[in-house]
Design a protein around this motif. Structure first.
Motif, PDB file in Angstrom:
ATOM      1  N   LEU A  24       0.806  -1.216   0.000  1.00 23.21           N
ATOM      2  CA  LEU A  24       0.000   0.000   0.000  1.00 23.21           C
ATOM      3  C   LEU A  24       0.841   1.269   0.000  1.00 23.21           C
ATOM      4  O   LEU A  24       0.296   2.351   0.108  1.00 23.21           O
ATOM      5  CB  LEU A  24      -0.915  -0.010   1.231  1.00 23.21           C
ATOM      6  N   HIS A  26       2.589   2.933  -2.278  1.00 25.48           N
ATOM      7  CA  HIS A  26       2.701   3.804  -3.444  1.00 25.48           C
ATOM      8  C   HIS A  26       1.342   4.301  -3.894  1.00 25.48           C
ATOM      9  O   HIS A  26       0.346   3.598  -3.791  1.00 25.48           O
ATOM     10  CB  HIS A  26       3.368   3.052  -4.601  1.00 25.48           C
ATOM     11  N   ALA A  27       1.342   5.532  -4.427  1.00 27.71           N
ATOM     12  CA  ALA A  27       0.106   6.082  -4.976  1.00 27.71           C
ATOM     13  C   ALA A  27      -0.270   5.284  -6.219  1.00 27.71           C
ATOM     14  O   ALA A  27       0.563   5.020  -7.077  1.00 27.71           O
ATOM     15  CB  ALA A  27       0.313   7.550  -5.335  1.00 27.71           C
ATOM     16  N   LYS A  30      -6.959   5.193  -8.862  1.00 28.95           N
ATOM     17  CA  LYS A  30      -8.220   4.529  -8.529  1.00 28.95           C
ATOM     18  C   LYS A  30      -9.264   4.752  -9.617  1.00 28.95           C
ATOM     19  O   LYS A  30     -10.009   3.849  -9.947  1.00 28.95           O
ATOM     20  CB  LYS A  30      -8.770   5.060  -7.202  1.00 28.95           C
ATOM     21  N   ASN A  52      -5.187   6.629  -4.644  1.00 30.93           N
ATOM     22  CA  ASN A  52      -5.519   6.010  -3.361  1.00 30.93           C
ATOM     23  C   ASN A  52      -4.933   6.757  -2.164  1.00 30.93           C
ATOM     24  O   ASN A  52      -5.208   6.406  -1.020  1.00 30.93           O
ATOM     25  CB  ASN A  52      -5.052   4.555  -3.329  1.00 30.93           C
ATOM     26  N   GLU A  53      -4.137   7.768  -2.422  1.00 31.78           N
ATOM     27  CA  GLU A  53      -3.555   8.588  -1.350  1.00 31.78           C
ATOM     28  C   GLU A  53      -3.258   9.960  -1.900  1.00 31.78           C
ATOM     29  O   GLU A  53      -3.301  10.185  -3.105  1.00 31.78           O
ATOM     30  CB  GLU A  53      -2.275   7.950  -0.811  1.00 31.78           C
ATOM     31  N   LYS A  54      -2.964  10.895  -1.022  1.00 31.94           N
ATOM     32  CA  LYS A  54      -2.667  12.243  -1.480  1.00 31.94           C
ATOM     33  C   LYS A  54      -1.386  12.234  -2.306  1.00 31.94           C
ATOM     34  O   LYS A  54      -0.469  11.436  -2.052  1.00 31.94           O
ATOM     35  CB  LYS A  54      -2.610  13.213  -0.315  1.00 31.94           C
ATOM     36  N   ASN A  83      -9.484  17.822  -1.904  1.00 32.14           N
ATOM     37  CA  ASN A  83      -9.103  16.408  -1.803  1.00 32.14           C
ATOM     38  C   ASN A  83      -7.728  16.221  -2.450  1.00 32.14           C
ATOM     39  O   ASN A  83      -7.635  16.099  -3.670  1.00 32.14           O
ATOM     40  CB  ASN A  83     -10.142  15.518  -2.486  1.00 32.14           C
ATOM     41  N   ALA A  85      -5.927  13.861  -2.970  1.00 28.43           N
ATOM     42  CA  ALA A  85      -5.721  12.610  -3.710  1.00 28.43           C
ATOM     43  C   ALA A  85      -6.179  12.753  -5.161  1.00 28.43           C
ATOM     44  O   ALA A  85      -6.054  11.821  -5.943  1.00 28.43           O
ATOM     45  CB  ALA A  85      -6.470  11.464  -3.042  1.00 28.43           C
ATOM     46  N   GLY A 107       3.606   9.983  -4.290  1.00 29.07           N
ATOM     47  CA  GLY A 107       2.812   9.974  -3.069  1.00 29.07           C
ATOM     48  C   GLY A 107       3.649  10.446  -1.894  1.00 29.07           C
ATOM     49  O   GLY A 107       4.771  10.932  -2.058  1.00 29.07           O
ATOM     50  N   HIS A 108       3.112  10.277  -0.702  1.00 31.39           N
ATOM     51  CA  HIS A 108       3.800  10.737   0.510  1.00 31.39           C
ATOM     52  C   HIS A 108       5.123  10.025   0.745  1.00 31.39           C
ATOM     53  O   HIS A 108       6.001  10.545   1.407  1.00 31.39           O
ATOM     54  CB  HIS A 108       2.888  10.595   1.732  1.00 31.39           C
ATOM     55  N   ASP A 109       5.287   8.823   0.167  1.00 31.26           N
ATOM     56  CA  ASP A 109       6.535   8.092   0.367  1.00 31.26           C
ATOM     57  C   ASP A 109       7.630   8.522  -0.616  1.00 31.26           C
ATOM     58  O   ASP A 109       8.771   8.079  -0.517  1.00 31.26           O
ATOM     59  CB  ASP A 109       6.311   6.587   0.261  1.00 31.26           C
TER      60      ASP A 109
END
Length: 122
Positions: A24, A26-27, A30, A52-54, A83, A85, A107-109
């Motif tokens: 989960l 990585h962005a 969707k 799936n994430e910001k 939003n 994301a 994504g955040h990572d």
């Protein structure tokens, strides 16, 4: 025999628990508007991609190209303020034809993901 089953079950649970954050992390896309493969009677005024994430705006982009590979949108994609994301790209008036949406997001990572899809305007 019961002990072996319990050990296998316990090992499986631990492995699944440890693997979940990596799966989960990585962005991933969707949904999109327009949808991949869509044939539209009316040209869209924007491309909206939901992940799936910001996503980080500074490291994310959407490119819209015509069927000859020429970029047709000059604006930079922006993260939706309500939003984070959702990544949006305003597009100019589109003529009938096939178009390719190419995207890259972080994504955040910090890991970048890329993809593309096509849609058609009748």
């Amino acid at each position: 025999m019961k002990t072996l089953r319990k050990m296998i079950l316990a090992t499986s649970i631990v492995a699944a628990t440890l693997a979940t954050p990596f799966a989960l992390a990585h962005a991933s896309l969707k949904s999109s508007n327009p949808e991949a493969g869509a044939s539209l009677a009316v040209a869209p005024k924007e491309i909206a991609l939901t992940f799936n994430e910001k996503v980080e705006e500074a490291f994310s982009s959407i490119t819209l190209s015509d069927d000859e590979g020429k970029a047709v949108a000059a604006d930079k994609a922006k993260v939706d303020a309500a939003n984070p994301a959702i990544l949006r790209l305003e597009v100019p008036t589109l003529n009938a034809g096939a178009y390719t949406v190419s995207w890259a997001v972080a994504g955040h990572d910090g890991h970048r993901r890329k993809g593309d899809f096509k849609f058609t305007v009748k």
